[in-house]
Design a protein around this motif. Structure first.
Motif, short mmCIF file in Angstrom:
data_model
loop_
_atom_site.label_atom_id
_atom_site.label_comp_id
_atom_site.label_asym_id
_atom_site.label_seq_id
_atom_site.Cartn_x
_atom_site.Cartn_y
_atom_site.Cartn_z
N UNK A 55 -66.25 43.72 40.76
CA UNK A 55 -66.09 42.28 40.57
C UNK A 55 -65.10 41.98 39.45
N UNK A 56 -65.11 42.81 38.42
CA UNK A 56 -64.15 42.67 37.32
C UNK A 56 -62.73 42.80 37.85
N UNK A 57 -62.51 43.79 38.70
CA UNK A 57 -61.19 43.98 39.29
C UNK A 57 -60.79 42.79 40.16
N UNK B 171 -57.43 37.85 40.89
CA UNK B 171 -57.27 36.40 41.02
C UNK B 171 -56.43 35.85 39.88
N UNK B 172 -56.60 36.43 38.71
CA UNK B 172 -55.79 36.01 37.55
C UNK B 172 -54.32 36.33 37.80
N UNK B 173 -54.05 37.47 38.39
CA UNK B 173 -52.67 37.84 38.73
C UNK B 173 -52.05 36.81 39.68
N UNK B 174 -52.84 36.37 40.67
CA UNK B 174 -52.33 35.38 41.63
C UNK B 174 -52.04 34.05 40.93
N UNK B 175 -52.93 33.67 40.00
CA UNK B 175 -52.72 32.44 39.26
C UNK B 175 -51.49 32.54 38.36
N UNK B 176 -51.25 33.74 37.83
CA UNK B 176 -50.07 33.92 36.98
C UNK B 176 -48.80 33.66 37.78
N UNK C 70 -63.38 48.09 32.29
CA UNK C 70 -64.04 48.55 33.51
C UNK C 70 -63.50 49.88 33.98
N UNK C 71 -62.21 50.08 33.83
CA UNK C 71 -61.60 51.36 34.24
C UNK C 71 -62.18 52.52 33.45
N UNK C 72 -62.40 52.33 32.14
CA UNK C 72 -62.98 53.40 31.33
C UNK C 72 -64.44 53.63 31.68
N UNK C 73 -65.15 52.57 32.06
CA UNK C 73 -66.51 52.75 32.52
C UNK C 73 -66.54 53.58 33.79
#
Length: 226
Positions: free
Chosen positions: A165-167, A172-177, A217-220
């Motif tokens: 979900x974090x990804x 979605x943030x990338x799309x908004x950017x 999240x990637x490190x988790x």
């Protein structure tokens, strides 16, 4: 006896609590960006400066917690996860707070005016970026449960879903950017070139805030894969 209790009996306390406290403080930094930009939109610079100072205060608190973790985290092999992995998580978390401070500092320093036609889309973009930090916070607060279960069972599935979900939020943030950058591009001819340059920088940094949170999240995921 649960793993975290064993660790506490050997070293006095688990290192997980301070790591969770650190990301909670980091989240406080990111959370302040919404009222900060609302003040900027209204050109209420006194309020914006007050919020910026709050962000800086939380960033300093996060730095202090980070240094404390680095000094006190046991170097012993008895840690249930590699010490270097835990330190990497703290480093990545800290970069989120640093970026929040950078954003507020640049905007206040230049008294940047964001075009009114961009306000609604921009604050939605900021909220999405903050949401990535909130999701990272949620995932890190499962780390002690992961230790207790030995990184097995339903807890692993739960955390994996949180990271997924974090990804998704970061995507979605990338799309908004892209959307925000396009809006600014359409306005470029009506704005001073220097202002345009710094607006693009702020847009980039708000997206970078989300990207840094997603790296938590990637490190988790790396811990789960070990």
């Amino acid at each position: 006896m649960p793993t975290s209790n064993i660790l506490a009996s050997v070293f006095g306390r688990s290192p997980i609590g301070p790591i969770q406290k650190h990301i909670s403080t980091v989240y406080k930094c990111a959370l302040q960006l919404e009222p900060f930009f609302q003040a900027v939109f209204a050109e209420e610079w006194e309020t914006a400066c007050e919020v910026q100072q709050t962000i800086t205060k939380f960033e300093h608190e996060a730095d202090a917690i980070k240094r404390s973790i680095r000094r006190s985290l046991p170097k012993s092999l008895f840690l249930p996860v590699p010490r270097t992995d835990l330190l990497e998580i703290v480093t990545v978390q800290d970069k989120v707070a640093n970026r929040a401070k950078d954003i507020a500092g640049l905007v206040v320093g230049r008294k940047m005016v964001i075009p009114e036609s961009m306000h609604e889309a921009f604050i939605t973009y900021v909220r999405l970026s903050i949401a990535t930090t909130a999701q990272a916070l949620k995932a890190i607060h499962e780390l002690d449960e992961l230790l207790e279960t030995g990184f097995q069972g339903r807890e692993v599935d739960l955390v994996e879903k949180m990271v997924e979900e974090l990804d998704n939020i970061e995507s979605e943030t990338d799309k908004d950017q892209v959307k925000i950058r396009r809006m600014l591009f359409d306005l470029e001819q009506t704005l001073p070139p220097v202002d345009v340059m710094f607006l693009y920088q702020i847009i980039e940094w708000v997206g970078d805030l989300a990207d840094r949170a997603s790296r938590v999240g990637s490190y988790l995921q790396l811990l789960l894969a070990r």
